[in-house]
Write a protein that holds these residues in place. Structure first.
Motif, mmCIF file in Angstrom:
data_model
loop_
_atom_site.group_PDB
_atom_site.id
_atom_site.type_symbol
_atom_site.label_atom_id
_atom_site.label_comp_id
_atom_site.label_asym_id
_atom_site.label_seq_id
_atom_site.Cartn_x
_atom_site.Cartn_y
_atom_site.Cartn_z
ATOM 1 N N VAL A 32 -2.202 2.306 9.171
ATOM 2 C CA VAL A 32 -1.644 3.252 9.031
ATOM 3 C C VAL A 32 -0.949 3.614 7.774
ATOM 4 C CG1 VAL A 32 0.841 4.622 9.783
ATOM 5 C CG2 VAL A 32 -0.507 3.620 11.480
ATOM 6 N N CYS A 33 -0.534 2.304 7.033
ATOM 7 C CA CYS A 33 -0.106 2.693 5.751
ATOM 8 C C CYS A 33 -1.397 3.020 4.925
ATOM 9 C CB CYS A 33 0.498 1.184 5.233
ATOM 10 S SG CYS A 33 2.125 0.990 5.660
ATOM 11 N N GLN A 34 -2.521 2.585 5.166
ATOM 12 C CA GLN A 34 -3.620 2.593 4.258
ATOM 13 C C GLN A 34 -4.095 4.115 4.459
ATOM 14 O OE1 GLN A 34 -5.431 0.627 2.240
ATOM 15 N NE2 GLN A 34 -6.606 2.580 1.714
ATOM 16 N N LEU A 35 -4.008 4.636 5.888
ATOM 17 C CA LEU A 35 -4.350 5.771 6.025
ATOM 18 C C LEU A 35 -3.514 7.064 5.285
ATOM 19 C CD1 LEU A 35 -6.620 6.827 8.040
ATOM 20 C CD2 LEU A 35 -4.715 7.414 9.768
ATOM 21 N N ILE A 36 -2.338 6.458 5.285
ATOM 22 C CA ILE A 36 -1.396 7.601 4.561
ATOM 23 C C ILE A 36 -1.623 7.533 3.274
ATOM 24 C CG2 ILE A 36 1.108 7.950 3.900
ATOM 25 C CD1 ILE A 36 1.938 6.872 6.662
ATOM 26 N N HIS A 37 -1.834 6.418 2.469
ATOM 27 C CA HIS A 37 -2.521 6.223 1.119
ATOM 28 C C HIS A 37 -3.742 6.952 0.854
ATOM 29 C CE1 HIS A 37 -2.707 4.159 -2.582
ATOM 30 N NE2 HIS A 37 -4.061 3.700 -2.397
ATOM 31 N N LEU A 38 -4.411 7.071 1.907
ATOM 32 C CA LEU A 38 -5.814 7.800 1.667
ATOM 33 C C LEU A 38 -5.823 9.560 1.601
ATOM 34 C CD1 LEU A 38 -8.351 5.773 3.243
ATOM 35 C CD2 LEU A 38 -8.204 5.906 1.009
ATOM 36 N N ILE A 83 0.872 -1.316 -0.052
ATOM 37 C CA ILE A 83 -0.023 0.231 -0.046
ATOM 38 C C ILE A 83 0.895 1.166 0.103
ATOM 39 C CG2 ILE A 83 -1.713 1.337 1.465
ATOM 40 C CD1 ILE A 83 -2.633 -1.619 2.310
ATOM 41 N N ALA A 84 2.023 1.055 0.815
ATOM 42 C CA ALA A 84 2.807 2.175 0.937
ATOM 43 C C ALA A 84 3.942 2.438 -0.011
ATOM 44 C CB ALA A 84 3.590 2.060 2.381
ATOM 45 N N SER A 85 3.946 1.574 -1.103
ATOM 46 C CA SER A 85 5.412 1.628 -1.888
ATOM 47 C C SER A 85 4.895 1.797 -3.551
ATOM 48 C CB SER A 85 6.117 0.380 -1.773
ATOM 49 O OG SER A 85 6.303 0.132 -0.551
ATOM 50 N N SER A 86 5.622 2.590 -4.074
ATOM 51 C CA SER A 86 5.451 2.707 -5.544
ATOM 52 C C SER A 86 6.435 2.314 -6.416
ATOM 53 C CB SER A 86 5.183 4.191 -5.886
ATOM 54 O OG SER A 86 5.983 4.932 -5.529
#
Lengths: 280, 217
Positions: free
Chosen positions: A265-271, A217-220
């Motif tokens: 947390v990762c999902q929240l940052i992604h949103l 989720i956090a990486s591109s």
């Protein structure tokens, strides 16, 4: 109890070393378990390990041997992983369907065998595990597994990534995707066998799937995916053990909940990230 | 083998796709500097032929002779739908396509940087290097795939349905790129396409495969 004081106890030290070996190992494998859509496969292997343990007890009872149950689980999980791979290439059924019937069938067999052996109490230990039951021999198994996974990834990461993204292109580059799939499945099976004692069948697949899921989720980029997954794999077991020891809660679920929190947390940052770019 | 020898030659090639025979006793030679277009109806064996020429499909009869310069041809397979969430940048995609023993843990290893950046530059797509594959348009992704196939500096490049899923503008731009690779970089190309108009004005020689007889082996 103060966190530092915990390290006076051998079982805590063993648990910590065990977590630091298995956490990143599972996270690294989890990257490809996620990318290859094998989360259900790793879950099925973890649950099927019950049957491996039960078969081991039966063999020991018949023969009088005293073999480490991990060996039986290792053999059973590897055979099951190879069997599922073989079946998926020789039947019109989808990989998911094969995993589902292997999963339910072997768990059913395992429960019947455990019931025949009269070892019902063993079920709880197999399902939930106990990181504090780790001893020096388990640490050795886990270190060997971690080394094997590391060597595999250092040598095969590039072909495995290409085979996962585009098997056809991989074949044209001299890579054998089926062989890589079998090798990878065997490593997942070995991890399940070695990690069963730490988290048990129910929670083990969480250790494999969740760090990589949060990292994805956090990486591109692939480098970030690997680094974030490894970081979460390393950090979650000590945090979970500390939380469990200080709050007097079961350890396995504490480690899993740390991963759930990281994923949230990762999902929240992604949103939030796209919203922030809109406001700046 | 002389320099005039064909780069690739199929002799009495018989190919099967599953249980269906798609090509029977097919012979053809590809010489250096050609841009061969292969067309034909669906199911006539275009892709199977290309795979056999690349060496990833085993013929049931006949043989393929490769010139030493064509031992490692570049190959761009038919555009497979990729997982748009696969966290891989365009430059990382090129890195995983490199034939190299340098350990890779994501990113671009320093020793491969020059080669990868050079290929992206050559195709005019250096600005895509840090973009995740999932954010690229069909045309951009196809250029990245072509860049990856050129990493080993092949003299022969085989492309399977390169214009599939591209809008007319992207297909025209891709056609220009192929002409550029053929004329400026002196690449020999074999392009398979069901779209006759894509091959018009592109190929220097055209080969049309017929629909196969439905011979079940």
């Amino acid at each position: 109890m103060h966190f530092i004081e915990l390290f006076r106890y051998d079982f805590i030290r063993y648990a910590l070393v065990s977590g630091l070996l298995l956490g990143p190992t599972c996270a690294l494998l989890g990257v490809f378990v996620n990318l290859r859509g094998m989360a259900f496969f790793s879950d099925a292997l973890a649950h099927s390990a019950l049957t491996g343990v039960a078969l081991g007890f039966m063999i020991d009872a018949w023969t009088g041997w005293k073999i480490d149950p991990t060996i039986y689980v290792l053999i059973f999980s590897c055979l099951l992983a190879l069997g599922m791979g073989w079946l998926s290439q020789r039947t019109p059924l989808s990989r998911d369907t094969i995993t589902a019937f292997t999963f339910t069938g072997s768990v059913a067999l395992g429960v019947i065998l455990i019931s025949l052996l009269g070892k019902h109490r063993m079920l709880e230990g197999l399902l939930f595990g106990s990181i504090y039951a780790n001893g020096p021999a388990d640490i050795v198994h886990q270190a060997i597994l971690a080394a094997a996974v590391l060597v595999f990834f250092l040598t095969q990461l590039r072909p495995l990534t290409l085979a996962t993204l585009d098997p056809e292109l991989a074949r044209s580059r001299g890579i054998r995707p089926a062989l890589l799939h079998y090798a990878f499945s065997l490593l997942v099976a070995a991890t399940v066998a070695v990690g069963l004692k730490m988290l048990g069948a129910l929670l083990l697949s969480a250790l494999i799937v969740m760090p990589a899921a949060a990292a994805r989720i956090a990486s591109s980029s692939f480098r970030n995916l690997i680094l974030v997954a490894l970081l979460l794999g390393i950090a979650a077991p000590p945090v979970g053990i500390a939380a469990s020891a200080t709050l007097n809660l079961p350890t396995g679920p504490c480690i899993v909940l740390v991963h759930v929190a990281a994923l949230a947390v990762c999902q929240l940052i992604h949103l939030i990230r796209p919203l922030r770019s809109l406001t700046t | 083998m002389t320099t005039d020898s064909p780069l690739l030659e199929s002799r009495s090639l018989t190919l099967r796709h599953g249980t269906r025979q798609v090509l029977t006793a097919f012979s053809c030679a590809i010489h250096r500097g050609e841009l061969l277009g292969i067309s034909g109806p669906n199911g006539c064996g275009k892709t199977t032929l290309l795979k056999a020429l690349v060496g990833i499909h085993r013929p049931v009869g006949g043989s393929i002779v490769r010139h030493r310069l064509a031992r490692k041809p570049g190959y761009v397979p038919q555009h497979a739908p990729i997982d748009r969430n696969f966290p891989l940048t365009a430059s990382e995609f090129l890195a995983i396509n490199c034939h190299s023993r340098i350990p890779w843990i994501g990113g671009i290893p320093r020793k491969l940087r020059h080669g990868i950046c050079g290929k992206l530059d050559c195709l005019g797509i250096s600005h895509l290097a840090a973009r995740p594959l999932g954010t690229l348009s069909g045309g951009e992704l196809q250029r990245v795939r072509i860049a990856a196939s050129l990493l080993d500096d092949p003299v022969l490049l085989l492309l399977d349905e390169p214009s599939n899923h591209l809008d007319p503008a992207a297909a025209a731009s891709l056609k220009q790129l192929m002409i550029h690779l053929h004329q400026e970089h002196l690449l020999t190309l074999i392009v398979v396409s069901h779209d006759e108009s894509f091959l018009d004005g592109l190929s220097t020689r055209r080969l049309t495969l017929d629909a196969p007889l439905l011979a079940v082996a």
